[in-house]
Design a protein around this motif. Structure first.
Motif, PDB file in Angstrom:
ATOM      1  N   GLU A 146       0.835  -1.210   0.000  1.00 12.09           N
ATOM      2  CA  GLU A 146       0.000   0.000   0.000  1.00 12.09           C
ATOM      3  C   GLU A 146       0.870   1.260   0.000  1.00 12.09           C
ATOM      4  OE1 GLU A 146      -3.201   1.699   3.105  1.00 12.09           O
ATOM      5  OE2 GLU A 146      -3.532  -0.388   2.475  1.00 12.09           O
ATOM      6  N   ARG A 147       1.915   1.256   0.826  1.00 11.60           N
ATOM      7  CA  ARG A 147       2.826   2.401   0.898  1.00 11.60           C
ATOM      8  C   ARG A 147       3.518   2.628  -0.450  1.00 11.60           C
ATOM      9  NH1 ARG A 147       6.156   0.374   4.105  1.00 11.60           N
ATOM     10  NH2 ARG A 147       7.997   0.252   2.813  1.00 11.60           N
TER      11      ARG A 147
ATOM     12  N   SER B 122       1.240   4.037  -3.176  1.00 14.18           N
ATOM     13  CA  SER B 122       1.030   5.479  -2.993  1.00 14.18           C
ATOM     14  C   SER B 122       2.195   6.291  -3.549  1.00 14.18           C
ATOM     15  CB  SER B 122       0.801   5.815  -1.514  1.00 14.18           C
ATOM     16  OG  SER B 122       2.011   5.762  -0.788  1.00 14.18           O
ATOM     17  N   ARG B 123       3.339   5.647  -3.771  1.00 10.53           N
ATOM     18  CA  ARG B 123       4.521   6.316  -4.313  1.00 10.53           C
ATOM     19  C   ARG B 123       4.756   5.987  -5.786  1.00 10.53           C
ATOM     20  NH1 ARG B 123       8.456   4.005  -1.666  1.00 10.53           N
ATOM     21  NH2 ARG B 123       9.948   5.202  -2.846  1.00 10.53           N
TER      22      ARG B 123
END
Length: 145
Positions: free
Chosen positions: A108-109, A112-113
């Motif tokens: 997920e992290r 997001s990038r």
């Protein structure tokens, strides 16, 4: 005699991809040559024209343990699946639901990038602990392991 290892990425935007991988792995951008405060300053002194200043970039492990990652601009886009890929050890030693939850949080992290989530493999003991296949912002596959 052991040799140092460098992993090289052909890419469209070396600076952006270097930044993605530096943050993903806890690496840092390689420092400019001695005597220069910035890469911009060094490239200017070397006579590199502005349009060529994003032709290459590199990131290094601040602890000096991991390989250097080098990013070089190539005009053609990625064509096929990687034959070699990086495993990002996002949940070493964990198992089952806790492992998959840690991998999901990492996925997920990274999404997001700019990364893309490609496929999840469920744990299948005793040999498969479970992992998630991802792609970096330029489509290079890697695994969250």
């Amino acid at each position: 005699m052991a040799h140092e290892v460098q992993i090289t990425f052909d890419c469209a935007d070396p600076a952006a991809l270097a930044e993605f991988w530096a943050e993903t792995l806890g690496y840092r951008l390689q420092a400019p040559p001695p005597g220069f405060e910035s890469w911009e300053q060094a490239l200017e002194a070397m006579g590199i024209p502005p349009e060529n200043r994003n032709d290459a970039s590199a990131v290094v492990d601040p602890a000096g343990r991991g390989p250097r990652l080098f990013f070089q601009r190539m005009p053609e886009p990625k064509q096929v699946k990687n034959r070699v890929h990086i495993d990002v050890r996002a949940a070493p030693g964990s198992q089952g639901d806790a492992r998959m939850a840690a991998l999901e949080a990492a996925a997920e992290r990274l999404v997001s990038r700019g990364a893309a989530r490609l496929r999840r493999f469920e744990p299948a003991p005793p040999l498969e602990a479970g992992h998630i296949i991802m792609a970096d912002p330029e489509g290079n596959e890697f695994c969250l392991d």
